[in-house]
Scaffold this active site. Structure first.
Site, mmCIF file in Angstrom:
data_model
loop_
_atom_site.group_PDB
_atom_site.id
_atom_site.type_symbol
_atom_site.label_atom_id
_atom_site.label_comp_id
_atom_site.label_asym_id
_atom_site.label_seq_id
_atom_site.Cartn_x
_atom_site.Cartn_y
_atom_site.Cartn_z
ATOM 1 N N HIS A 142 0.895 -1.015 0.083
ATOM 2 C CA HIS A 142 0.049 -0.040 0.007
ATOM 3 C C HIS A 142 1.122 1.216 -0.105
ATOM 4 O O HIS A 142 2.190 1.146 -0.106
ATOM 5 C CB HIS A 142 -1.052 -0.060 1.195
ATOM 6 C CG HIS A 142 -0.343 0.060 2.444
ATOM 7 N ND1 HIS A 142 0.561 0.872 2.792
ATOM 8 C CD2 HIS A 142 -0.742 -0.800 3.736
ATOM 9 C CE1 HIS A 142 0.823 0.599 4.375
ATOM 10 N NE2 HIS A 142 0.058 -0.371 4.781
ATOM 11 N N HIS B 196 4.024 1.724 2.439
ATOM 12 C CA HIS B 196 5.184 0.817 1.978
ATOM 13 C C HIS B 196 6.064 1.260 0.721
ATOM 14 O O HIS B 196 7.225 1.560 0.794
ATOM 15 C CB HIS B 196 4.695 -0.710 1.576
ATOM 16 C CG HIS B 196 4.113 -1.448 2.507
ATOM 17 N ND1 HIS B 196 2.678 -1.847 2.226
ATOM 18 C CD2 HIS B 196 4.118 -1.931 3.829
ATOM 19 C CE1 HIS B 196 2.241 -2.311 3.252
ATOM 20 N NE2 HIS B 196 3.274 -2.518 4.104
ATOM 21 N N CYS C 161 2.831 -11.474 19.690
ATOM 22 C CA CYS C 161 2.259 -10.747 18.693
ATOM 23 C C CYS C 161 2.386 -11.147 17.339
ATOM 24 O O CYS C 161 3.781 -10.893 16.916
ATOM 25 C CB CYS C 161 2.029 -9.201 18.904
ATOM 26 S SG CYS C 161 1.070 -8.465 17.597
ATOM 27 N N CYS D 78 3.126 -8.069 14.896
ATOM 28 C CA CYS D 78 4.349 -7.642 15.258
ATOM 29 C C CYS D 78 5.575 -8.658 14.967
ATOM 30 O O CYS D 78 6.593 -8.045 14.582
ATOM 31 C CB CYS D 78 4.548 -6.987 16.466
ATOM 32 S SG CYS D 78 3.538 -5.843 16.949
ATOM 33 N N CYS E 150 -2.507 -6.015 21.519
ATOM 34 C CA CYS E 150 -1.341 -5.197 20.890
ATOM 35 C C CYS E 150 -1.868 -3.963 20.197
ATOM 36 O O CYS E 150 -3.033 -3.930 19.725
ATOM 37 C CB CYS E 150 -0.992 -5.991 19.627
ATOM 38 S SG CYS E 150 0.085 -5.254 18.817
ATOM 39 N N HIS F 98 -1.901 -3.650 16.432
ATOM 40 C CA HIS F 98 -2.663 -4.195 15.638
ATOM 41 C C HIS F 98 -4.200 -4.586 16.124
ATOM 42 O O HIS F 98 -4.903 -5.235 15.336
ATOM 43 C CB HIS F 98 -2.094 -5.804 15.561
ATOM 44 C CG HIS F 98 -0.779 -5.546 14.558
ATOM 45 N ND1 HIS F 98 0.377 -5.438 14.963
ATOM 46 C CD2 HIS F 98 -0.639 -5.625 13.171
ATOM 47 C CE1 HIS F 98 1.461 -5.137 14.097
ATOM 48 N NE2 HIS F 98 0.614 -5.331 13.013
ATOM 49 N N LYS G 70 -5.616 5.218 10.419
ATOM 50 C CA LYS G 70 -4.305 4.584 10.482
ATOM 51 C C LYS G 70 -4.614 3.802 9.022
ATOM 52 O O LYS G 70 -5.982 3.330 8.949
ATOM 53 C CB LYS G 70 -4.316 3.580 11.747
ATOM 54 C CG LYS G 70 -3.219 2.741 11.679
ATOM 55 C CD LYS G 70 -3.143 2.001 13.044
ATOM 56 C CE LYS G 70 -2.060 0.894 13.067
ATOM 57 N NZ LYS G 70 -2.531 -0.362 12.640
ATOM 58 N N LYS H 73 -6.389 -2.700 6.312
ATOM 59 C CA LYS H 73 -7.337 -3.426 5.561
ATOM 60 C C LYS H 73 -8.461 -3.429 5.824
ATOM 61 O O LYS H 73 -9.251 -3.140 4.884
ATOM 62 C CB LYS H 73 -7.079 -5.021 5.647
ATOM 63 C CG LYS H 73 -6.788 -5.612 4.385
ATOM 64 C CD LYS H 73 -6.437 -7.229 4.456
ATOM 65 C CE LYS H 73 -6.601 -7.929 3.239
ATOM 66 N NZ LYS H 73 -5.968 -9.280 3.426
HETATM 67 N N1 MSP Z 1 9.126 -7.516 7.691
HETATM 68 C C1 MSP Z 1 9.341 -6.428 8.639
HETATM 69 C C2 MSP Z 1 10.511 -5.675 8.358
HETATM 70 C C3 MSP Z 1 11.775 -6.453 8.351
HETATM 71 S S1 MSP Z 1 13.299 -5.641 7.771
HETATM 72 C C4 MSP Z 1 14.578 -6.672 8.434
HETATM 73 C C5 MSP Z 1 8.120 -5.436 8.610
HETATM 74 N N2 MSP Z 1 7.539 -5.433 7.306
HETATM 75 S S2 MSP Z 1 6.011 -4.687 7.101
HETATM 76 O O1 MSP Z 1 5.732 -5.303 5.725
HETATM 77 O O2 MSP Z 1 5.430 -4.493 8.230
HETATM 78 O O3 MSP Z 1 6.779 -3.205 6.535
HETATM 79 C C6 MSP Z 1 6.942 -2.346 7.523
HETATM 80 C C7 MSP Z 1 7.622 -0.977 6.872
HETATM 81 O O4 MSP Z 1 6.619 -0.273 5.972
HETATM 82 C C8 MSP Z 1 7.570 0.128 7.882
HETATM 83 O O5 MSP Z 1 8.747 0.306 8.478
HETATM 84 C C9 MSP Z 1 7.494 1.459 7.085
HETATM 85 O O6 MSP Z 1 8.756 1.661 6.409
HETATM 86 C C10 MSP Z 1 6.392 1.070 6.132
HETATM 87 N N3 MSP Z 1 5.115 1.449 6.555
HETATM 88 C C11 MSP Z 1 3.898 0.590 6.570
HETATM 89 N N4 MSP Z 1 2.898 1.136 6.775
HETATM 90 C C12 MSP Z 1 3.200 2.535 6.574
HETATM 91 C C13 MSP Z 1 2.513 3.867 6.915
HETATM 92 N N5 MSP Z 1 1.292 4.060 7.167
HETATM 93 N N6 MSP Z 1 3.500 5.032 6.912
HETATM 94 C C14 MSP Z 1 4.565 4.935 6.410
HETATM 95 N N7 MSP Z 1 5.090 3.965 6.436
HETATM 96 C C15 MSP Z 1 4.718 2.563 6.618
HETATM 97 O O7 MSP Z 1 7.942 -4.744 9.436
#
Ligand code: MSP
Length: 499
Positions: free
Chosen positions: A18, A21, A127, A130, A144, A147, A295, A298
């Site tokens: 999304h 990311h 969790c 997380c 949590c 989540h 936030k 989904k």
């Molecule tokens: N798989 C772990 C990371 C492992 S790194 C060795 C993880 N993955 S995740 O798919 O949850 O992606 C997390 C990252 O996505 C966050 O750290 C951030 O950089 C980005 N974001 C996810 N949602 C976001 C927002 N709503 N706003 C900004 N960044 C976001 O954690």
């Protein structure tokens, strides 16, 4: 040649990407392009975190029994998304790849030989959202807080990593290297976590089947974070291709969201210390953003697809909006209305019209040819360079837009349509200044809006592929736009969007 190694977190594949990311990955792309522009040898890594229970649950929820098949399909969606967003990652690591597996085994063995692994019992909360062991203190109403889900009580035999052994060393390192964790607020947060809450961490799971088996006990799989962090070196060939690893490690920058700083700023450095490897030079944590006040989730159905958005506004406009609107490092709000406003105002009216007007007048008054040289270096460049080096994209864009606005004001003041009747010489010098400013703008915009920058050059009649290859420092010297060049006025940079 100076090297620059930048990484994003590797993403879980329980869903498609999304806009949140995309934000991290786009920022890493901007940084990569910026360093490539300075002639550095850049390695930009992103990828997918595949040995996670979250992925398994998603596969099951989708009715897919073959977990690997589901993960392959999802991982391809992530990598295709980055391609369709014109992102220039040099590699895409998947933690189910063999090169990763080999690196994890080598790394684990190094840590184990150091005497930093011991067998113990874990009893507490977990969790899955997380993928983290959590304490009572982390919970709100037994759930949590991130989540909003119930956490699981687990009681199992695990292998532990002696994280607390590195407490003092970590604190000393952070103190001696003030730029290691940025921004400062995050550094303070990490320091207080290390001082007050950090405990040894379980790095294996007994009850989980999906993952990398623990080299010393195949009834256990490696805890997904211990495995995932190693991606930053497995992609470089740790355990496989020492030459590449030696060349690019340590990372110059790990870009992460603020949600995962403990893992990156405490666990990962301690793991590296244990394995006897150098630490990354900098970890920068950006903020989180909400979508229209909520936030991203989904269940709320507000998980905006970055590709869909780019189809409406263009990729570069989305990049512009994200980096201009939300101060890098701080939390922010993503709003469709604001995106639309910025598109109409900053992009179409200010930048798009500037190009259109200047080229229109060059056609009309100068037979579509660049006039003779005049003017001087653009004053804003040092500030823009400094802002980009500081990862302050908002300030860089503010400065760039100062140039855009100043150029528009210059047209209004000089009134070329009147000069054409009374002072042809002044008219020619006004237009040279504007055209050369636009060439410079093409450079300023390169890292953030690469396609728009190139389109500006194209319409200025510049061989944009050659321009792009130029040495940046030389390229931004005033007066490189050759007199006599035939301009090629084209379509508007930012077409009007209906509705
Ligand atoms: N798989 C772990 C990371 C492992 S790194 C060795 C993880 N993955 S995740 O798919 O949850 O992606 C997390 C990252 O996505 C966050 O750290 C951030 O950089 C980005 N974001 C996810 N949602 C976001 C927002 N709503 N706003 C900004 N960044 C976001 O954690």
């Amino acid at each position: 040649m100076k090297k620059f190694y930048v990484t994003t977190p590797i993403y879980y594949v329980n869903d498609k990407p999304h806009i949140g990311h995309a934000y991290t990955t786009i920022a890493a792309d901007v940084i990569s392009r910026w360093h490539r522009m300075q002639g550095e040898d850049v390695y930009f890594l992103t990828g997918t975190d595949e040995n996670s229970q979250k992925n398994v649950e998603a596969a099951e929820a989708a009715g897919e029994k073959d977990i690997k098949k589901f993960i392959d399909k999802m991982s391809a969606i992530w990598s295709e998304t980055w391609d369709s967003l014109n992102l220039t990652n040099d590699d895409f690591i998947r933690t189910t790849e063999k090169r990763h597996l080999k690196a994890v085994e080598k790394f684990f063995n190094a840590v184990n030989e150091k005497g930093d692994i011991y067998k113990g019992k874990y009893e507490g909360w977990y969790c899955t959202g997380c993928e983290a062991f959590v304490t009572e203190n982390d919970l709100v109403d037994g759930k949590c807080p991130t989540h909003q889900t119930k956490v699981e009580k687990i009681k199992e035999t695990n292998y532990f990593f002696k994280l607390t052994k590195y407490r003092d060393k970590l604190l000393k390192y952070i103190e001696e290297n003030p730029d290691f964790i940025q921004p400062k607020t995050r550094r303070n947060e990490v320091v207080s976590y290390i001082k007050e809450f950090m405990t040894d961490v379980s790095i294996s799971r007994e009850s989980i089947k999906w993952g990398i088996s623990l080299p010393i006990d195949n009834t256990q799989v490696i805890y997904v974070w211990f495995d995932a962090l190693i991606n930053y070196i497995s992609a470089l060939g740790y355990g496989n291709d020492e030459e590449k690893f030696e060349k690019f490690w340590p990372a110059d920058l790990h870009l992460v969201g603020k949600d995962i700083i403990k893992f990156h700023c405490a666990l990962w450095p301690a793991m590296l210390m244990s394995a006897g490897l150098p630490l990354p030079k900098k970890i920068f944590a950006h903020g989180f953003f909400t979508v229209d006040g909520d936030k991203i989730s989904k269940s709320l159905g507000n998980a905006i697809d970055p590709v869909d958005l780019s189809k409406i506004y263009g990729i570069d406009s989305v990049r512009y909006y994200l980096l201009r609107e939300i101060s890098f490092g701080e939390d922010g709000a993503f709003s469709m209305d604001r995106l639309r406003e910025r598109y109409d105002n900053d992009l179409a009216n200010e930048l798009g019209n500037l190009l259109h007007r200047v080229l229109g007048m060059t056609e009309k008054y100068l037979d579509a040819k660049v006039p003779k040289k005049t003017g001087e270096d653009i004053e804003n460049w040092p500030l823009i360079i400094d802002s980009m080096n500081q990862l302050n994209f908002t300030r860089a864009l503010d400065e760039i837009w100062e140039v855009v606005r100043e150029a528009n004001r210059f047209i209004d003041q000089e009134k070329p349509w009147e000069l054409s009747k009374i002072d042809e010489e002044r008219l020619a010098s006004v237009l040279y200044i504007l055209l050369e400013t636009l060439r410079n703008l093409g450079w300023m915009l390169q890292p953030i809006m690469p396609q728009i920058g190139e389109e500006i050059w194209l319409q200025l009649g510049i061989d944009w592929e050659k321009e792009k290859e130029m040495d940046f420092k030389k390229a931004i010297k005033w007066g490189r736009l050759k007199p006599g060049t035939e301009i090629k006025k084209g379509e508007p940079l930012f077409p009007r969007i209906e509705s």
